[in-house]
Scaffold this active site. Sequence first.
Site, short mmCIF file in Angstrom:
data_model
loop_
_atom_site.label_atom_id
_atom_site.label_comp_id
_atom_site.label_asym_id
_atom_site.label_seq_id
_atom_site.Cartn_x
_atom_site.Cartn_y
_atom_site.Cartn_z
CG LEU A 215 -1.97 -0.95 1.46
CD1 LEU A 215 -2.56 -0.79 2.86
CD2 LEU A 215 -3.07 -0.75 0.41
CG HIS A 216 2.55 3.22 -3.05
ND1 HIS A 216 2.11 2.10 -3.72
CD2 HIS A 216 2.72 4.17 -3.99
CE1 HIS A 216 2.05 2.37 -5.01
NE2 HIS A 216 2.42 3.62 -5.21
NE ARG A 217 -1.85 3.69 -6.66
CZ ARG A 217 -1.09 4.31 -7.56
NH1 ARG A 217 -1.23 5.58 -7.78
NH2 ARG A 217 -0.22 3.63 -8.24
#
Length: 375
Positions: A215-217
Site C-alpha cells: 500500500l502506498h497511494r
Amino acid sequence: MDVLPSLAVSEIVFVAGARPNFMKIAPILHALHARESEVRDVLVHTGQHYDHGMSDIFFEQLGIKTPDVHLEVGSGPHGAQTGRIMQTFESHLMAATRPAGIVVVGDVNSTMACTLVGVKMGIPVAHVEAGLRSFDRAMPEEINRIVTDSIADLLLVSDPAGLENLSNEGVPSERIRYVGNVMIDSVVARLDEARALHKAKGLGLEDKGYALVTLHRPQNVDEKERLSDLVDFLTALADDLPVVFPIHPRTANKLEAFGLRDKLVNHPHIHASEPLGYVEILSLMDTAKLVISDSGGIQEETTFLRVPCVTLRPSTERPITVSQGTNTIAGMDLGVARTAVSEVLGGSYKAGTAIDGWDGKAAERVVDAILEAWT
Ligand code: UD1
C-alpha cells in the site's frame, strides 16, 4: 579545409526515476545491448527515488547499468519535484550531445517532466506504457499520463485499452504502436531466480498460505481515518491468513505519524518489513494465496502469474487485468474487498487468462520501434 567529424553513432537517452520505472527500463536496455547496434544509450536516473531499497537494489537485481547521469532530485511536493527534474534534465541536455531521441516509461513525475523538457527542445520522445487511463484526475499519475501522451512523439502501448483511449483522444495512428508489456519481460527474466529463492518458506510460511500486501497511494495512506480502517482490515485478515507486508516509506511515515504502527506490526501473523527487492517481491507474489495492493504494476504481474489480486482503489488504468486477468477493483469500500477475499479463500475466485503481447518479448518490440523511428 578542416571538415568537422560527423557523429558516427546516435545516442538515445533513457529516463528512469522511481521504483516502478526500473523493471520497465531494464529489459529495454538489455534488448538494445543484445542488438550490437551502433546506438549509444545514455541512462539518466532522476533520483525521484533514492533509498537503497527503492532504487539501488533494483539496479543490482535487474542488471541495470550504473546511470550515466544522476540528477539527484529527491522527494518533495509535486511542483517542486517536477520543477527540479525539468531544470536539471534540461541543463544536462543543453550541455550534452543532442540525442536522437528520449525514451520515458510509466507514469511517474519523472516521466512527465522529462517528456516536457525533451519535446520543448525539439527532441523526439517515445513513451513506453502509453495510453493507460484511469479516468480519475485525482490520481497524480493520471495527469502525468495525459500530459505525456498528448505531447510525446511515439506512443508504445501495453494494454489494448490504451489503443482505444488514444484513438478516442484523436491521436493519429502513425504515432501509436502496440508493443505489449515490458514489465512482464522482467517477470519472465527473473521468475526462475525468484522461485529458487523460496522467500515465503524463509519466513516460515506455506506456499499459497499467506496474503501479500502493498500500500502506498495517497488516497489510502495520507488520511488517518482511511489508514486506520485499512489497519483494522489487515489485522482482521491476519487472524485467518498470515499477511506479509513490505512497507513503502510513504506508508511507514504515515503509520508512525498517526500512531497506527504498533497495532499493525505487533500482530503475531503480520510479517511487516522494509520495502523488498524485485526478486524477493516476485517470489512472494508467485506463491501468495492472494495479493492485496494499490499498485499499478502489481495488477499486471499478478495477472501474468495467475494469482488473485484485490486492488484497493476506485479505478484502474489497466482494465484488461480485470476483464481477462485475476484482478478485482474493490473501490474504497472494504466490504467489496472482504467479499473478494472470501471468494479466494472459498475457491470460487476467477482464474484469469493470458494477455496478448505479455510474453517476455515486449522490449524487443520497443527497440524495433525506436530504432526504426530514430536511426
Ligand atoms: C511515486 C509515484 C507513484 C509510484 C510510486 C511507487 C509519482 C507522482 N508517484 O509515488 O506513481 O506508484 O512512486 O513507489 O511520481 N521516500 C523515501 N525514499 C525514497 C522515496 C520516497 O523515503 O527513496 C519517501 C519520502 O518521504 C517521500 C515519500 O516517500 O516524500 C513519497 O515518495 P514520492 O516519490 O513523492 O511518491 P511515491 O508515493 O513513492
